[in-house]
Design an enzyme around this catalytic site. Structure first.
Site, mmCIF file in Angstrom:
data_model
loop_
_atom_site.group_PDB
_atom_site.id
_atom_site.type_symbol
_atom_site.label_atom_id
_atom_site.label_comp_id
_atom_site.label_asym_id
_atom_site.label_seq_id
_atom_site.Cartn_x
_atom_site.Cartn_y
_atom_site.Cartn_z
ATOM 1 N N ASP A 117 0.701 -1.125 0.190
ATOM 2 C CA ASP A 117 -0.395 0.050 -0.040
ATOM 3 C C ASP A 117 1.116 0.952 0.161
ATOM 4 O O ASP A 117 0.278 2.195 0.503
ATOM 5 C CB ASP A 117 -1.095 0.312 1.066
ATOM 6 C CG ASP A 117 -2.134 -0.992 1.238
ATOM 7 O OD1 ASP A 117 -2.445 -1.724 0.529
ATOM 8 O OD2 ASP A 117 -2.150 -1.950 2.177
ATOM 9 N N HIS A 132 -4.134 -2.191 -6.122
ATOM 10 C CA HIS A 132 -3.639 -1.066 -6.830
ATOM 11 C C HIS A 132 -4.732 0.136 -7.257
ATOM 12 O O HIS A 132 -5.194 -0.105 -8.114
ATOM 13 C CB HIS A 132 -2.407 -1.175 -7.900
ATOM 14 C CG HIS A 132 -0.953 -1.431 -7.573
ATOM 15 N ND1 HIS A 132 -1.007 -2.375 -8.588
ATOM 16 C CD2 HIS A 132 -0.654 -1.782 -6.219
ATOM 17 C CE1 HIS A 132 0.259 -2.832 -8.251
ATOM 18 N NE2 HIS A 132 -0.209 -2.970 -6.493
HETATM 19 P P1 IMP Z 1 -2.117 -13.119 1.881
HETATM 20 O O1 IMP Z 1 -1.546 -12.357 0.810
HETATM 21 O O2 IMP Z 1 -3.995 -12.326 1.515
HETATM 22 O O3 IMP Z 1 -2.107 -14.332 2.340
HETATM 23 O O4 IMP Z 1 -2.009 -11.997 2.931
HETATM 24 C C1 IMP Z 1 -0.818 -12.272 3.684
HETATM 25 C C2 IMP Z 1 0.165 -10.889 5.249
HETATM 26 O O5 IMP Z 1 -0.169 -10.235 3.944
HETATM 27 C C3 IMP Z 1 -1.898 -10.224 5.503
HETATM 28 O O6 IMP Z 1 -1.565 -9.911 6.544
HETATM 29 C C4 IMP Z 1 -2.235 -9.385 4.493
HETATM 30 O O7 IMP Z 1 -2.918 -7.411 4.862
HETATM 31 C C5 IMP Z 1 -0.297 -8.595 4.112
HETATM 32 N N1 IMP Z 1 -0.960 -8.611 2.064
HETATM 33 C C6 IMP Z 1 -1.229 -9.023 1.139
HETATM 34 N N2 IMP Z 1 -0.485 -7.945 0.526
HETATM 35 C C7 IMP Z 1 -1.173 -7.105 0.598
HETATM 36 C C8 IMP Z 1 -1.430 -6.224 0.134
HETATM 37 O O8 IMP Z 1 -1.307 -5.954 -1.099
HETATM 38 N N3 IMP Z 1 -1.169 -4.476 0.508
HETATM 39 C C9 IMP Z 1 -1.076 -4.831 2.214
HETATM 40 N N4 IMP Z 1 -1.130 -6.008 2.511
HETATM 41 C C10 IMP Z 1 -0.784 -6.813 1.947
#
Ligand code: IMP
Length: 432
Positions: free
Chosen positions: A18, A46
């Site tokens: 982010d 995005h």
């Molecule tokens: P997952 O990618 O859904 O397995 O999430 C794993 C961790 O990464 C969690 O804490 C999510 O909130 C974080 N996360 C995954 N993608 C993003 C992103 O694009 N922005 C911020 N946090 C992310």
């Protein structure tokens, strides 16, 4: 920074996602021929503002917003085809017809309904120890990729017999696992999933290609590539704050494998960071502010997740984590986003070290439990009351703001090239 002269470039977030990569990719796209996603999937979000129009993309590379650019979804992406089609339809409704400008790697792995289900069941079972995933099936999809026998790739979708055999076998196995492990009593229907994914295949068949060959030939023809990182370097499966990470190689290290290009391809890397630091989900965040300043930043910066809507955790700029990421990912220039959000604070803090009751930590250590306990060492600089949103050059910024930027640049050890003071393209200040 002379954008027209940049070679193949990668845009990577330096914290926990982010950071504002979407805006930077959108700005750079006109100087490149092809924009390539190489990691992650529907977990990314995005957001780009063009004029009054806000576009939130999860699966499609931001490059699809530029009509004459090609956007590639590389082999390293976990593709959620249903969501991708929704995004394509939403863009078409707003007059952006992507058509053949989108190329999807036939080697990319497909997120299936049982991956999303498994993501939720597993998180629920973890209770207080959960990772706080986005529930988009990312971890289970990549786990099946490594498992191999239970994986489905885009190429499989184009072969009806293979797809039917695989889905029937895998769904039967997943249903048994879910029942045994989680006492799940709602088995998934393999035939319905086959029909759903055959539909996706028919819709997207024209976009599927050997993207590796496509990119190699494009480079031979002198075309320039822009690699669009998703998530953030500290969410990297190997180098992030494990286990509170995502399941792909989010840093620039992931570009060669995830896009399918030789390692020496990357000639420049824009490390993107906010002027403060945020994180969504669980995991260590030493400079987090649990007070009204954290809330002030959240409100002014609209710090709520693009993908899940969750309030983001906010804290002072973490230069320890940032420097670690910048070095790891090979950032050649720095983009500092959301600088306008910090206006109105009497003083602004920068985290320059971590300490525990047993003494200072050497930096980003591997042990998440140790990082959870760490207290930040904060250096305070004077804040600024001025609204920065009308500034059109770095020189127009107040001297206190410039001092803050200089300190960030110094601590990061990377040349500052871009500063953002608002969501619009015009609110971007380039260092000459
Ligand atoms: P997952 O990618 O859904 O397995 O999430 C794993 C961790 O990464 C969690 O804490 C999510 O909130 C974080 N996360 C995954 N993608 C993003 C992103 O694009 N922005 C911020 N946090 C992310």
């Amino acid at each position: 920074m002379n954008l027209a002269r940049l070679g193949h470039t990668c845009v990577v977030g330096l914290h926990w996602g982010d950071e504002g990569k979407g805006k930077i990719v959108d700005l750079l796209t006109e100087h490149f021929d092809i924009v390539v996603r190489y990691n992650g999937g529907g977990n990314a979000g995005h957001t780009v503002l063009i004029g009054n129009e806000k576009f939130a993309l999860h699966l499609l590379p931001v490059g699809v917003l530029s009509r004459d650019r090609t956007a590639v979804v590389g082999p390293g992406v976990a593709v959620d085809l249903g969501r991708m089609i929704e995004e394509l339809d939403a863009l078409a409704a707003r007059g952006i017809v992507v058509g053949e400008h989108l190329r999807i790697s036939d080697r990319a792995h497909v997120v299936m309904p049982y991956h999303k289900k498994q993501d939720m069941l597993s998180e629920n079972a973890l209770g207080a120890k959960k990772i706080g995933t986005t529930a988009r099936g990312i971890g289970p999809c990549y786990a099946d990729k490594m498992q191999r026998a239970t994986a489905i790739r885009v190429a499989d979708l184009l072969n009806e017999n293979v797809l039917h055999e695989k889905i029937t076998r895998i769904v039967e196995r997943k249903n048994r696992i879910f029942a045994a492990l989680y006492d799940d009593r709602e088995p998934l229907d393999a035939e319905a999933i086959v029909a759903e994914y055959r539909g996706y295949a028919e819709r997207l068949a024209g976009n599927v290609c050997d993207s590796t060959r496509f990119l190699l030939e494009a480079m031979d023809a002198g075309q320039r590539l822009l690699f669009e990182g998703a998530n953030g370097t500290l969410l990297d499966i190997d180098h992030g704050t494990f286990p509170f990470v995502t399941s792909s190689t989010t840093s620039a290290i992931g570009v060669p494998a995830g896009a399918g290009v030789p390692p020496q391809t990357i000639q420049a890397c824009v490390g993107v960071t906010k002027a403060y630091t945020t994180r969504v989900g669980a995991g260590p965040f030493p400079s987090e502010l649990h007070n009204e300043i954290g809330q002030y930043i959240r409100d002014r910066g609209h710090e709520y997740g693009t993908t899940t809507g969750r309030p983001r955790r906010c804290g002072w700029f973490d230069a320890v984590a940032g420097r670690y990421s910048a070095r790891l990912t090979g950032a050649t220039v720095l983009a500092v986003m959301h600088l306008d959000t910090l206006s109105g604070l009497e003083q602004v803090g920068v985290c320059t070290g971590y300490r525990t009751p047993d003494g200072p930590l050497p930096g980003m250590v591997a042990d998440a439990a140790l990082l959870e306990q760490a207290e930040p060492v904060i250096e305070y600089l004077p804040g600024w009351p001025e609204d920065l949103r009308e500034a059109r050059s770095i020189e127009q910024l107040p001297s206190t703001t410039r001092r803050y930027l200089d300190r960030i640049e110094e601590l990061m050890g990377v040349e500052l090239a871009i500063v953002s003071v608002g969501p619009e393209r015009t609110q971007t200040l380039m260092r000459k």
